[in-house]
Enzyme design. Structure first.
Site, PDB file in Angstrom:
ATOM      1  N   ARG A  18     -29.842  85.467 -43.938  1.00  0.00           N
ATOM      2  CA  ARG A  18     -30.500  86.750 -44.242  1.00  0.00           C
ATOM      3  C   ARG A  18     -30.024  87.844 -43.271  1.00  0.00           C
ATOM      4  O   ARG A  18     -29.193  88.671 -43.608  1.00  0.00           O
ATOM      5  CB  ARG A  18     -32.025  86.564 -44.189  1.00  0.00           C
ATOM      6  CG  ARG A  18     -32.805  87.705 -44.806  1.00  0.00           C
ATOM      7  CD  ARG A  18     -32.991  88.904 -43.898  1.00  0.00           C
ATOM      8  NE  ARG A  18     -33.662  88.608 -42.644  1.00  0.00           N
ATOM      9  CZ  ARG A  18     -33.797  89.484 -41.658  1.00  0.00           C
ATOM     10  NH1 ARG A  18     -33.318  90.708 -41.781  1.00  0.00           N
ATOM     11  NH2 ARG A  18     -34.383  89.144 -40.526  1.00  0.00           N
ATOM     12  N   ASP A  19     -30.509  87.806 -42.045  1.00  0.00           N
ATOM     13  CA  ASP A  19     -30.135  88.851 -41.080  1.00  0.00           C
ATOM     14  C   ASP A  19     -28.627  88.829 -40.837  1.00  0.00           C
ATOM     15  O   ASP A  19     -27.978  89.864 -40.698  1.00  0.00           O
ATOM     16  CB  ASP A  19     -30.889  88.624 -39.761  1.00  0.00           C
ATOM     17  CG  ASP A  19     -31.146  89.905 -38.977  1.00  0.00           C
ATOM     18  OD1 ASP A  19     -30.571  90.946 -39.341  1.00  0.00           O
ATOM     19  OD2 ASP A  19     -31.921  89.865 -38.004  1.00  0.00           O
ATOM     20  N   HIS A 210     -36.877  87.553 -31.209  1.00  0.00           N
ATOM     21  CA  HIS A 210     -35.800  87.859 -32.161  1.00  0.00           C
ATOM     22  C   HIS A 210     -34.866  88.871 -31.489  1.00  0.00           C
ATOM     23  O   HIS A 210     -35.068  90.073 -31.589  1.00  0.00           O
ATOM     24  CB  HIS A 210     -36.435  88.427 -33.430  1.00  0.00           C
ATOM     25  CG  HIS A 210     -35.477  88.786 -34.528  1.00  0.00           C
ATOM     26  ND1 HIS A 210     -35.365  88.067 -35.701  1.00  0.00           N
ATOM     27  CD2 HIS A 210     -34.598  89.812 -34.664  1.00  0.00           C
ATOM     28  CE1 HIS A 210     -34.470  88.633 -36.497  1.00  0.00           C
ATOM     29  NE2 HIS A 210     -33.984  89.703 -35.895  1.00  0.00           N
ATOM     30  N   HIS A 212     -31.240  90.666 -30.816  1.00  0.00           N
ATOM     31  CA  HIS A 212     -29.850  90.959 -31.200  1.00  0.00           C
ATOM     32  C   HIS A 212     -29.064  91.100 -29.902  1.00  0.00           C
ATOM     33  O   HIS A 212     -29.632  91.411 -28.842  1.00  0.00           O
ATOM     34  CB  HIS A 212     -29.801  92.223 -32.065  1.00  0.00           C
ATOM     35  CG  HIS A 212     -30.274  91.972 -33.473  1.00  0.00           C
ATOM     36  ND1 HIS A 212     -29.411  91.834 -34.536  1.00  0.00           N
ATOM     37  CD2 HIS A 212     -31.512  91.791 -33.973  1.00  0.00           C
ATOM     38  CE1 HIS A 212     -30.104  91.583 -35.634  1.00  0.00           C
ATOM     39  NE2 HIS A 212     -31.395  91.554 -35.329  1.00  0.00           N
ATOM     40  N   CYS A 243     -28.571  95.206 -38.678  1.00  0.00           N
ATOM     41  CA  CYS A 243     -29.444  95.814 -39.671  1.00  0.00           C
ATOM     42  C   CYS A 243     -28.772  97.074 -40.204  1.00  0.00           C
ATOM     43  O   CYS A 243     -28.327  97.910 -39.430  1.00  0.00           O
ATOM     44  CB  CYS A 243     -30.794  96.160 -39.040  1.00  0.00           C
ATOM     45  SG  CYS A 243     -31.867  97.045 -40.168  1.00  0.00           S
ATOM     46  N   ASN A 252     -27.323  89.000 -34.376  1.00  0.00           N
ATOM     47  CA  ASN A 252     -28.364  88.265 -33.662  1.00  0.00           C
ATOM     48  C   ASN A 252     -27.669  87.404 -32.624  1.00  0.00           C
ATOM     49  O   ASN A 252     -26.493  87.089 -32.747  1.00  0.00           O
ATOM     50  CB  ASN A 252     -29.088  87.320 -34.626  1.00  0.00           C
ATOM     51  CG  ASN A 252     -29.840  88.045 -35.700  1.00  0.00           C
ATOM     52  OD1 ASN A 252     -29.266  88.440 -36.708  1.00  0.00           O
ATOM     53  ND2 ASN A 252     -31.122  88.238 -35.507  1.00  0.00           N
TER      54      ASN A 252
HETATM   55  P1  HMG Z   1     -38.628 102.726 -51.948  1.00  0.00           P
HETATM   56  O1  HMG Z   1     -37.423 103.400 -52.522  1.00  0.00           O
HETATM   57  O2  HMG Z   1     -39.604 103.543 -51.175  1.00  0.00           O
HETATM   58  O3  HMG Z   1     -39.416 101.862 -53.032  1.00  0.00           O
HETATM   59  O4  HMG Z   1     -38.104 101.548 -51.018  1.00  0.00           O
HETATM   60  P2  HMG Z   1     -39.976 102.148 -54.448  1.00  0.00           P
HETATM   61  O5  HMG Z   1     -41.179 101.297 -54.580  1.00  0.00           O
HETATM   62  O6  HMG Z   1     -40.080 103.626 -54.660  1.00  0.00           O
HETATM   63  O7  HMG Z   1     -38.840 101.560 -55.402  1.00  0.00           O
HETATM   64  C1  HMG Z   1     -37.563 102.132 -55.545  1.00  0.00           C
HETATM   65  C2  HMG Z   1     -36.695 101.231 -56.410  1.00  0.00           C
HETATM   66  O8  HMG Z   1     -36.498  99.972 -55.766  1.00  0.00           O
HETATM   67  C3  HMG Z   1     -37.325 100.909 -57.771  1.00  0.00           C
HETATM   68  O9  HMG Z   1     -36.244 100.693 -58.658  1.00  0.00           O
HETATM   69  C4  HMG Z   1     -38.007  99.588 -57.505  1.00  0.00           C
HETATM   70  O10 HMG Z   1     -38.199  98.833 -58.644  1.00  0.00           O
HETATM   71  C5  HMG Z   1     -37.025  98.911 -56.559  1.00  0.00           C
HETATM   72  P3  HMG Z   1     -35.787 101.834 -59.710  1.00  0.00           P
HETATM   73  O11 HMG Z   1     -37.024 102.166 -60.468  1.00  0.00           O
HETATM   74  O12 HMG Z   1     -35.308 102.969 -58.848  1.00  0.00           O
HETATM   75  O13 HMG Z   1     -34.696 101.151 -60.462  1.00  0.00           O
HETATM   76  N1  HMG Z   1     -37.685  97.953 -55.681  1.00  0.00           N
HETATM   77  C6  HMG Z   1     -37.311  96.661 -55.551  1.00  0.00           C
HETATM   78  N2  HMG Z   1     -36.339  95.943 -56.130  1.00  0.00           N
HETATM   79  C7  HMG Z   1     -36.240  94.639 -55.774  1.00  0.00           C
HETATM   80  N3  HMG Z   1     -37.044  94.045 -54.863  1.00  0.00           N
HETATM   81  C8  HMG Z   1     -38.028  94.747 -54.261  1.00  0.00           C
HETATM   82  C9  HMG Z   1     -38.184  96.113 -54.597  1.00  0.00           C
HETATM   83  N4  HMG Z   1     -39.029  97.056 -54.202  1.00  0.00           N
HETATM   84  C10 HMG Z   1     -38.734  98.173 -54.862  1.00  0.00           C
HETATM   85  N5  HMG Z   1     -38.809  94.152 -53.354  1.00  0.00           N
HETATM   86  C11 HMG Z   1     -38.330  99.368 -50.064  1.00  0.00           C
HETATM   87  C12 HMG Z   1     -38.989 100.709 -50.325  1.00  0.00           C
HETATM   88  C13 HMG Z   1     -39.191  98.618 -49.068  1.00  0.00           C
HETATM   89  C14 HMG Z   1     -38.239  98.579 -51.364  1.00  0.00           C
HETATM   90  C15 HMG Z   1     -36.900  99.617 -49.514  1.00  0.00           C
HETATM   91  O14 HMG Z   1     -36.999 100.522 -48.457  1.00  0.00           O
HETATM   92  C16 HMG Z   1     -36.227  98.382 -49.051  1.00  0.00           C
HETATM   93  O15 HMG Z   1     -35.889  97.513 -49.839  1.00  0.00           O
HETATM   94  N6  HMG Z   1     -35.974  98.257 -47.722  1.00  0.00           N
HETATM   95  C17 HMG Z   1     -35.407  97.074 -47.161  1.00  0.00           C
HETATM   96  C18 HMG Z   1     -34.601  97.397 -45.947  1.00  0.00           C
HETATM   97  C19 HMG Z   1     -34.106  96.120 -45.341  1.00  0.00           C
HETATM   98  O16 HMG Z   1     -34.038  95.088 -45.988  1.00  0.00           O
HETATM   99  N7  HMG Z   1     -33.724  96.157 -44.046  1.00  0.00           N
HETATM  100  C20 HMG Z   1     -33.245  95.023 -43.370  1.00  0.00           C
HETATM  101  C21 HMG Z   1     -34.298  94.008 -43.105  1.00  0.00           C
HETATM  102  S1  HMG Z   1     -35.311  94.412 -41.689  1.00  0.00           S
HETATM  103  C22 HMG Z   1     -34.398  93.844 -40.342  1.00  0.00           C
HETATM  104  O17 HMG Z   1     -33.259  93.497 -40.494  1.00  0.00           O
HETATM  105  C23 HMG Z   1     -35.070  93.719 -39.014  1.00  0.00           C
HETATM  106  C24 HMG Z   1     -35.456  92.279 -38.669  1.00  0.00           C
HETATM  107  O18 HMG Z   1     -34.318  91.440 -38.664  1.00  0.00           O
HETATM  108  C25 HMG Z   1     -36.128  92.239 -37.296  1.00  0.00           C
HETATM  109  C26 HMG Z   1     -35.340  92.961 -36.217  1.00  0.00           C
HETATM  110  O19 HMG Z   1     -34.136  92.714 -36.055  1.00  0.00           O
HETATM  111  O20 HMG Z   1     -35.979  93.777 -35.540  1.00  0.00           O
HETATM  112  C27 HMG Z   1     -36.450  91.708 -39.699  1.00  0.00           C
HETATM  113 MG    MG Z   2     -32.915  91.300 -37.008  1.00  0.00          MG
END
Ligand code: HMG
Ligand code: MG
Length: 301
Positions: A18-19, A210, A212, A243, A252
């Site tokens: 994933r990450d 966690h 990086h 990210c 990571n």
């Molecule tokens: P948004 O644009 O505000 O959401 O995004 P929305 O509800 O307005 O939806 C927009 C579109 O996305 C719609 O589609 C939804 O259906 C679709 P459209 O009508 O435009 O065709 N949608 C989805 N599709 C599939 N699966 C879903 C989903 N939700 C909405 N779950 C949202 C809000 C949260 C969805 C967006 O901002 C997002 O997906 N963000 C994810 C970012 C991400 O994954 N970042 C990396 C992970 S975090 C990380 O790496 C840190 C971590 O490792 C810890 C650390 O290192 O600190 C965990």
């Molecule tokens: Mg991370």
């Protein structure tokens, strides 16, 4: 002796599929992801964050989450988990058959906006129905707090802010809180101070580290927080990762490096280091990326 303060065993949460892969630009086939997950399980990794049910517009690389989870060659004793930022993600994750899910919030307002398009408060509100549906489906939920030691947009982050978000997630029902140094800027004493602050409101045995490795501090930080009683470590095979919403953040900490250090400290992980090194070589070769595990490189030379 210092060792007496360290945990006897550490649970590794492997976040490579994933990450590790989420920030890769090239096409990575579902089959390669499944082979990676299989090899990790075969190396003795008991918890594998395997996919992310986020918007494919935001993170295209995770767009095959359903295919990954439904395609798993499940090994007994292994937990296959996935990220679920909202109800839509959780519904898909449940349909696919995940074992566990994770929600992810942040200790930084700016990062919360860039990463999940809402404020910290809004994100916590959004998680409430996710927690509810997960509970109704008997799914455990892990909670992430990002930017615990610094933010790419806001700079320093107060440990009190991290503690506040961690406490809320814990009280909402997250069984474990993973504290993410998303951009790898932390240093050992800062990491200790942050853990001490969070441990005032969430029991330390419910915390995970966690880190990086952007600034090369991850192993030192892990050692520092082991001394504080943290016994769960997130890491990514081959040191893959980053990210997409934290510019400049590199991978990571490498799982191989963590396991090597823990072995040297006499701490159990249940992981076969040789098989893990082979897995790091497999995935970095398969995706044409650099192997960032120092142990992996040394043991393969
Ligand atoms: P948004 O644009 O505000 O959401 O995004 P929305 O509800 O307005 O939806 C927009 C579109 O996305 C719609 O589609 C939804 O259906 C679709 P459209 O009508 O435009 O065709 N949608 C989805 N599709 C599939 N699966 C879903 C989903 N939700 C909405 N779950 C949202 C809000 C949260 C969805 C967006 O901002 C997002 O997906 N963000 C994810 C970012 C991400 O994954 N970042 C990396 C992970 S975090 C990380 O790496 C840190 C971590 O490792 C810890 C650390 O290192 O600190 C965990
Ligand atoms: Mg991370």
């Amino acid at each position: 002796m210092a060792e007496q303060q360290l945990p006897k065993s550490v649970r590794i949460v492997e976040v490579g599929p994933r990450d590790g892969l989420q920030n890769e630009k090239g096409v990575i086939s579902t089959d390669v992801k499944l082979q990676l997950i299989d090899k990790l399980a075969d190396a003795g990794v008991a918890y594998i964050e395997s996919a992310s049910f986020v918007s494919p517009k935001w993170v295209p690389q995770m767009g095959d989450a359903t295919e990954v989870i439904t395609g798993l060659n499940r090994k007994s004793g292994v937990t296959y988990a996935a990220l679920t930022p909202n109800l839509k993600g959780l519904e898909s994750a449940i349909a696919a058959g995940v074992d566990e899910v994770a929600v992810f919030g942040a200790a930084s307002e700016a990062f919360s906006q860039k990463n999940i398009n809402c404020s910290i408060a809004e994100s916590l509100e959004r998680f409430a129905p996710v927690m509810e549906l997960a509970k109704a489906n008997n799914l455990k939920v892990r909670g992430y707090v990002s930017c615990v030691l610094g933010c790419p947009y806001e700079g320093d982050i107060a440990p009190e802010k991290v503690a506040e978000v961690a406490k809320t997630l814990y009280e909402m029902g997250c069984y474990e809180i993973s504290l993410g140094d998303t951009i790898g800027v932390g240093t050992p004493l800062k990491a200790k101070a942050m853990i001490r602050e969070v441990a005032k409101v969430v029991p330390v045995e419910k915390l995970a580290a966690h880190f990086h490795d952007t600034y090369g501090q991850a192993l030192a930080n892990i050692y520092a927080v082991l001394e504080e009683g943290v016994a769960v470590v997130d890491s990514s095979v081959g040191g893959l990762g980053g990210c997409p919403y934290a510019k400049g953040a590199s991978g990571n900490v490498a799982t191989e490096d963590v396991v090597y250090m823990l072995q040297g400290l006499g701490i159990e992980t249940g992981i076969d280091l040789n098989k893990l090194v082979a897995t790091g070589n497999f995935i970095t070769e398969a995706i044409g990326s650099t192997n960032r595990s120092r142990v992996g490189l040394a043991m393969s030379s």
